[in-house]
Design an enzyme around this catalytic site. Structure first.
Site, PDB file in Angstrom:
ATOM      1  N   VAL A   1       0.847  -1.197   0.000  1.00  0.00           N
ATOM      2  CA  VAL A   1       0.000   0.000   0.000  1.00  0.00           C
ATOM      3  C   VAL A   1       0.882   1.247   0.000  1.00  0.00           C
ATOM      4  O   VAL A   1       0.623   2.221  -0.712  1.00  0.00           O
ATOM      5  CB  VAL A   1      -0.953   0.000   1.222  1.00  0.00           C
ATOM      6  CG1 VAL A   1      -1.687   1.330   1.341  1.00  0.00           C
ATOM      7  CG2 VAL A   1      -1.942  -1.150   1.131  1.00  0.00           C
TER       8      VAL A   1
ATOM      9  N   VAL B   1       2.230   1.981  -3.424  1.00  0.00           N
ATOM     10  CA  VAL B   1       1.201   2.628  -4.246  1.00  0.00           C
ATOM     11  C   VAL B   1       1.099   4.107  -3.866  1.00  0.00           C
ATOM     12  O   VAL B   1       1.073   4.994  -4.734  1.00  0.00           O
ATOM     13  CB  VAL B   1      -0.163   1.928  -4.048  1.00  0.00           C
ATOM     14  CG1 VAL B   1      -1.278   2.730  -4.700  1.00  0.00           C
ATOM     15  CG2 VAL B   1      -0.118   0.504  -4.590  1.00  0.00           C
ATOM     16  N   HIS B   2       1.073   4.366  -2.599  1.00  0.00           N
ATOM     17  CA  HIS B   2       0.936   5.725  -2.063  1.00  0.00           C
ATOM     18  C   HIS B   2       2.082   6.622  -2.546  1.00  0.00           C
ATOM     19  O   HIS B   2       1.857   7.710  -3.087  1.00  0.00           O
ATOM     20  CB  HIS B   2       0.922   5.608  -0.533  1.00  0.00           C
ATOM     21  CG  HIS B   2       0.916   6.894   0.218  1.00  0.00           C
ATOM     22  ND1 HIS B   2      -0.164   7.749   0.217  1.00  0.00           N
ATOM     23  CD2 HIS B   2       1.848   7.472   1.017  1.00  0.00           C
ATOM     24  CE1 HIS B   2       0.116   8.805   0.985  1.00  0.00           C
ATOM     25  NE2 HIS B   2       1.336   8.663   1.479  1.00  0.00           N
ATOM     26  N   VAL B   3       3.294   6.150  -2.384  1.00  0.00           N
ATOM     27  CA  VAL B   3       4.458   6.953  -2.770  1.00  0.00           C
ATOM     28  C   VAL B   3       4.519   7.099  -4.286  1.00  0.00           C
ATOM     29  O   VAL B   3       4.781   8.190  -4.810  1.00  0.00           O
ATOM     30  CB  VAL B   3       5.760   6.310  -2.226  1.00  0.00           C
ATOM     31  CG1 VAL B   3       6.980   7.021  -2.777  1.00  0.00           C
ATOM     32  CG2 VAL B   3       5.759   6.335  -0.713  1.00  0.00           C
TER      33      VAL B   3
END
Ligand code: HEM
Ligand code: SF4
Lengths: 317, 223
Positions: B178, B181-183
């Site tokens: 996750v 994905v966020h970065v």
């Protein structure tokens, strides 16, 4: 006639050390080259039927390993201390058991401690390279310089043996006196046992000795006498002769079918490989997406539209 | 104006380009403490997860320190993330347009913003990251406490500790994915990172990616 084992006295002139890194067959979180020559597998045999519960083995263990156990409190049984501790590597566990067939009260005394599994769960669970090793003679040893104190060995062990010290935060357990065995001696407990309930030798010798003892026990009415060398962990280098080998649990919960927990297998197996793969795949997807798609940039028109929308209005707070 | 999506401190400043305040100074401090903890937790945890990564313990001064410090970082992460949660949960509530947005993930990934519904302060992807992180951190702290032998050894059985370590390692893998994905999203969508560094974004960025939020901020219709 069953034979008795006398452990030889040490050769004090030029003792040769036989256990070295070249004898390792397993090393936690790392691999070792196949040893050029393998040592003969050794074993300690604990004949529960001969044990008188004197705890000489416990004293010898503390003595040899230079440990001291704090004076404890009475916990309602002869077990002293009440459980294995980071200093007490072996413990007589006493069980008062009423045999349902004879209505006799039987006093079962089992010397608990590391079983030196052929397939050691502690070693499998250990994340620190070289903190747990297995020698080709079967001894499983903890190497304290490399231990990080995570306690994973406790989760790996099917026998609830390792204990973490709250003093130096390292794991401790019976070493099978690897330091004594290395110079041709037997474990301190075996040396001290006054009834020879504990014997030490090659695994083959111990199996033979056990077979003789079991024959003797059977001849004296213990129909279910047998050897405890559980195949679920590949056999062990500490074995028991039990008078009721069909019911190991009556001996202070000795597991009847010990094996490394499947939870531990899942954790150390698929979770690790799939986990590393998943993280790699996510990172790779990001990398290639950027390569193919290029950056998602704000356009001039976006800025113009924003200006038109916000235009004329004062900042809202 | 519905204002469901506007958080305290969000405001628009006309200019060239228009700038839009997105995060207050405290929100940013809160975010970076959380981020630092998460990265250090991932590194210290991964060191124990795989022998191939054990060398990461050197970053922390050895295996013993790594083992000892990891749970404490987890405690800081938990409270720090709780701060973010209190700040952000309302704007992350699921809205009708989020389903449509997710259904058109293809348009999202090919940067066809014109095919996407207008969204508020957060899009469905950001909301998913927010809720997944929230759930995973709760799972990680609960399983982590069960594994924390130094202080809590006596409270659980060995079998429970086995389950905890399996759950913890799976949740850790999930949260790291996750996090990737966020970065990645923050890097790919240019103009995003400054929201967490400077605290503001350009009007064009807000128009392109969070038009409903921008409209709300300028006091227009939420369309
Ligand atoms: C939220 C509070 C957390 C607590 C209390 C906690 C606690 C623990 C504990 C006690 C261990 C065992 C090793 C040690 O004692 O250091 C551990 C291992 C681990 N932790 Fe955490 N942790 C937390 C959060 C996290 C987070 C956020 C991540 C990932 C980003 C993470 C990843 C890991 C990993 C990968 C392991 C190794 C598991 C294995 O060996 O398979 N932890 N954690
Ligand atoms: S009994 Fe436990 S500590 Fe001893 S070798 Fe087997 S798994 Fe390791």
């Amino acid at each position: 006639m069953a034979f008795e084992f006398e452990l030889p006295n040490p050769n004090t002139v030029n003792p040769t050390t036989t256990l070295s890194d070249a004898d390792l067959v397993r090393r936690s979180a790392s691999s070792v080259p196949e040893p050029a020559k393998k040592l003969t597998p050794v074993a300690k045999l604990i004949d529960v039927s001969k044990c008188i519960g004197c705890k000489a083995c416990q004293s010898a263990c503390l003595e040899w390993n230079d440990k001291r156990q704090d004076v404890g409190v009475f916990a309602g049984s002869y077990d002293n201390p009440a459980d294995l501790t980071p200093d007490m590597f072996t413990l007589m566990r006493f069980t008062e058991w009423v045999n349902p067939e004879t209505q006799n009260l039987e006093w079962l005394i089992r010397k608990d401690g590391c079983m030196h599994c052929e397939d050691p769960g502690c070693l499998k669970a250990c994340p620190a390279p070289g903190a747990i090793v297995q020698y080709s003679n079967g001894i499983v040893d903890f190497v304290h310089e490399n231990c990080i104190g995570c306690g994973y060995c406790i989760r790996g062990c099917p026998f609830n043996i390792p204990r973490i010290s709250q003093v130096d935060h390292k794991a401790y357990k019976c070493t099978l006196c690897s330091d004594r065995v290395a110079v041709g001696q037997g474990p301190a407990c075996a040396k001290a046992c006054p009834t020879h309930a504990i014997t030490f030798g090659t695994k083959a010798e111990m199996q033979q000795h056990a077979a003789d003892r079991i024959k003797d026990l059977k001849s004296r009415g213990f129909q279910n006498a047998g050897l405890y060398d559980p195949p679920g962990v590949g056999g062990t280098h500490v074995m028991y002769v039990l008078h009721h080998a069909d019911k190991p649990e009556i001996y202070a919960n000795l597991p009847s079918k010990p094996r490394i927990s499947s939870i531990v297998e899942w954790w150390k197996g698929p979770t690790r490989y799939l986990g590393l793969a998943a993280m790699g795949v996510f990172a790779a997807i990001g990398f290639f997406h950027h390569l193919v798609e290029g950056p998602n940039k704000v356009s001039r028109e976006d800025e113009e539209s924003a200006k038109r929308l916000a235009g004329g209005r004062s900042a809202q707070s | 104006m519905t204002a469901y999506d506007v958080e305290p401190g969000d405001s628009v400043h006309p200019g060239d380009p228009v700038t839009v305040d997105r995060y207050t100074g405290w929100a940013r401090v809160n975010h970076w403490i959380t981020a630092t903890c998460l990265v250090l937790l991932a590194l210290s945890g991964l060191a124990l997860f795989s022998p191939a990564l054990f060398f990461l313990t050197d970053l922390f001064g050895g295996g013993q320190v790594t083992r000892a410090i990891h749970p404490w970082l987890g405690v800081i992460l938990f409270f720090s993330f709780a701060g973010l949660f209190i700040r952000f949960w309302r704007a992350n509530l699921w809205k009708a347009e989020d389903g449509t947005w997710l259904a058109r993930l293809n348009a999202v990934l090919t940067a066809h913003e014109e095919r996407l519904p207008e969204v508020g302060k957060y899009n469905a992807g950001q909301k998913a990251v927010f809720w997944l992180m929230s759930i995973l951190i709760i799972i990680l702290i609960s399983s982590g406490l069960v594994m924390w032998d130094q202080y809590f050894y006596g409270y659980t059985s060995i079998e429970q500790k086995r389950i905890a370590v399996l759950v913890h390692s799976m949740a850790a893998v999930a949260i790291i994915c996750v996090w990737i994905v966020h970065v990645y999203a923050a890097i790919w969508v240019r103009g995003t990172v400054r929201a967490m560094t400077l605290g503001s974004v350009t009007g064009g960025w807000a128009w392109r990616h969070h038009r409903k939020w921008l409209r709300e901020l300028v006091g227009g219709k939420t369309s």
